[in-house]
Design a protein around this motif. Structure first.
Motif, mmCIF file in Angstrom:
data_model
loop_
_atom_site.group_PDB
_atom_site.id
_atom_site.type_symbol
_atom_site.label_atom_id
_atom_site.label_comp_id
_atom_site.label_asym_id
_atom_site.label_seq_id
_atom_site.Cartn_x
_atom_site.Cartn_y
_atom_site.Cartn_z
ATOM 1 N N TYR A 111 -83.367 -3.181 28.886
ATOM 2 C CA TYR A 111 -82.960 -1.333 28.432
ATOM 3 C C TYR A 111 -82.691 -1.124 27.158
ATOM 4 C CZ TYR A 111 -83.978 0.303 33.751
ATOM 5 O OH TYR A 111 -84.371 0.662 34.587
ATOM 6 N N VAL A 117 -69.106 0.823 32.306
ATOM 7 C CA VAL A 117 -68.261 1.907 34.061
ATOM 8 C C VAL A 117 -66.784 1.380 33.354
ATOM 9 C CG1 VAL A 117 -67.966 1.991 36.163
ATOM 10 C CG2 VAL A 117 -70.442 0.871 34.985
ATOM 11 N N LYS A 148 -91.208 3.625 29.036
ATOM 12 C CA LYS A 148 -90.265 4.453 29.831
ATOM 13 C C LYS A 148 -89.423 5.020 29.006
ATOM 14 C CE LYS A 148 -89.684 6.734 33.092
ATOM 15 N NZ LYS A 148 -90.574 7.919 34.044
ATOM 16 N N PHE A 149 -88.957 6.163 28.629
ATOM 17 C CA PHE A 149 -87.769 6.662 28.206
ATOM 18 C C PHE A 149 -87.485 7.901 28.421
ATOM 19 C CE2 PHE A 149 -89.324 10.447 25.977
ATOM 20 C CZ PHE A 149 -90.760 9.730 26.089
ATOM 21 N N MET A 150 -86.426 8.259 27.814
ATOM 22 C CA MET A 150 -85.753 9.322 28.877
ATOM 23 C C MET A 150 -84.717 9.888 27.110
ATOM 24 S SD MET A 150 -83.737 10.232 32.273
ATOM 25 C CE MET A 150 -82.245 9.174 32.038
ATOM 26 N N ILE A 187 -86.499 1.958 27.920
ATOM 27 C CA ILE A 187 -87.360 0.849 28.930
ATOM 28 C C ILE A 187 -88.305 -0.299 27.909
ATOM 29 C CG2 ILE A 187 -87.631 -0.642 30.879
ATOM 30 C CD1 ILE A 187 -87.170 2.153 32.252
ATOM 31 N N TRP A 216 -78.583 -2.932 27.151
ATOM 32 C CA TRP A 216 -78.371 -4.004 28.878
ATOM 33 C C TRP A 216 -78.702 -5.089 29.231
ATOM 34 C CZ3 TRP A 216 -77.987 1.682 31.462
ATOM 35 C CH2 TRP A 216 -77.634 2.488 31.408
ATOM 36 N N LEU A 255 -86.277 -2.798 37.608
ATOM 37 C CA LEU A 255 -86.538 -2.785 37.715
ATOM 38 C C LEU A 255 -86.494 -1.740 39.256
ATOM 39 C CD1 LEU A 255 -89.363 -1.353 35.653
ATOM 40 C CD2 LEU A 255 -87.363 -0.993 34.999
ATOM 41 N N SER A 256 -85.985 -0.894 39.861
ATOM 42 C CA SER A 256 -86.211 -0.045 40.882
ATOM 43 C C SER A 256 -87.480 0.278 41.541
ATOM 44 C CB SER A 256 -84.830 1.381 41.294
ATOM 45 O OG SER A 256 -83.938 1.274 40.991
ATOM 46 N N TYR A 257 -88.379 -0.016 40.902
ATOM 47 C CA TYR A 257 -89.222 0.564 41.703
ATOM 48 C C TYR A 257 -90.431 -0.066 40.579
ATOM 49 C CZ TYR A 257 -89.083 4.841 39.059
ATOM 50 O OH TYR A 257 -89.134 6.021 37.566
ATOM 51 N N PHE A 307 -79.931 1.560 25.226
ATOM 52 C CA PHE A 307 -79.278 2.317 25.764
ATOM 53 C C PHE A 307 -78.937 3.112 23.655
ATOM 54 C CE2 PHE A 307 -75.198 4.499 26.032
ATOM 55 C CZ PHE A 307 -75.184 5.429 26.959
ATOM 56 N N ARG A 347 -83.439 -6.274 33.122
ATOM 57 C CA ARG A 347 -82.798 -5.455 34.407
ATOM 58 C C ARG A 347 -84.127 -5.944 35.802
ATOM 59 N NH1 ARG A 347 -78.236 -1.609 34.459
ATOM 60 N NH2 ARG A 347 -79.172 -1.188 36.514
ATOM 61 N N GLU A 398 -78.585 11.797 24.250
ATOM 62 C CA GLU A 398 -78.204 10.282 25.195
ATOM 63 C C GLU A 398 -79.567 9.751 25.130
ATOM 64 O OE1 GLU A 398 -74.331 9.792 27.568
ATOM 65 O OE2 GLU A 398 -75.933 9.056 28.957
ATOM 66 N N ASP A 437 -65.193 3.623 31.305
ATOM 67 C CA ASP A 437 -65.469 4.995 31.687
ATOM 68 C C ASP A 437 -64.617 5.522 33.029
ATOM 69 O OD1 ASP A 437 -69.261 5.794 32.256
ATOM 70 O OD2 ASP A 437 -67.551 5.430 30.095
ATOM 71 N N ILE A 489 -82.209 6.465 27.034
ATOM 72 C CA ILE A 489 -82.298 5.410 27.211
ATOM 73 C C ILE A 489 -83.889 5.207 27.093
ATOM 74 C CG2 ILE A 489 -82.402 4.043 29.399
ATOM 75 C CD1 ILE A 489 -79.975 5.161 30.611
#
Lengths: 144, 84
Positions: free
Chosen positions: A60, A128, A87-89, A9, A43, A48-50, A62, A46, A5, A131, A7
């Protein structure tokens, strides 16, 4: 072959054509490494939270894909030098997650068979919700 | 309770508490998804720190899974490390 998986950014200031190009470049690389993209979602922009590298917003992307483990290194190398990505994960999926993924893929296929043209990209809220439905459906399947 | 003479004093101060239970066990969640920030947010404080299981009642296994999910969500900026 493992399931992964991913993600990514992207810079939110990027035009839609730039996002298309970036997405194509990523999927092309995955396919070049004998991988297969099972699911891809946008997505969208968005907050970002920080703050990351002075960015407050991000676009984003995905992906869920199946690929040999050797494919991950080049993919990470690409993200490191690819300008729009900041940023990626990448995460390897475990057994239970793979089962849930396969169920969701089957559900999508079944839906596509019912309605010939649901080409719209599902947003996060829908995902969501899906899911949640799986969460109820999966354990009953395991019992049987 | 009569047999345990010591406890009676203690009981006087004890408030009524509903028994806590692990939500993930009760719902038989197959796994905790790091993308599902709505669920994760109910297990972190306003400041963004994770709540201990003694407060939420989450079982040990799910607390571990929850920790991993929160860390992943933080890494990809779905949750913050610290809320100002």
């Amino acid at each position: 072959m493992n399931y992964y998986e991913n993600i990514v950014i992207l810079d939110a200031a990027l035009e839609d054509t730039g996002i298309d190009a970036a997405e194509k470049r990523i999927t092309d690389l995955i396919e070049k490494m004998q991988g297969e993209v099972l699911k891809h979602e946008r997505w969208g922009r968005r907050k970002l939270s920080y703050e990351i590298n002075k960015h407050e917003k991000g676009y984003y992307l995905f992906f869920v894909f199946k690929a040999p483990p050797e494919a991950i290194k080049p993919l990470e190398e690409l993200y490191k030098v690819f300008d729009p990505v900041f940023k990626f994960m990448i995460i390897k999926l475990r057994k239970k997650e793979i089962i849930a993924l396969q169920n969701s893929l089957q559900a999508i296929e079944a839906k596509a068979a019912e309605q010939p043209a649901p080409d719209a990209v599902p947003d996060v809220a829908k995902d969501v919700a899906a899911d949640a439905v799986e969460g109820v459906a999966a354990p009953s399947g395991a019992d049987a | 309770m009569v047999q345990k003479g010591k406890g009676s004093e203690h009981v006087k101060y004890k408030r009524f508490m509903r028994k806590k239970f692990c939500r993930f066990c009760a719902e038989k969640t197959p796994f905790i998804d790091y993308k599902d920030t709505r669920t994760l947010k109910s297990y972190i404080t306003e400041r963004g720190k994770q709540l201990p299981s003694r407060m939420t009642g989450t079982c040990a296994r799910h607390q571990r899974e929850l920790t991993e999910a929160v860390k992943r969500a933080r890494n990809i900026a779905l949750l913050s490390f610290m809320e100002k």
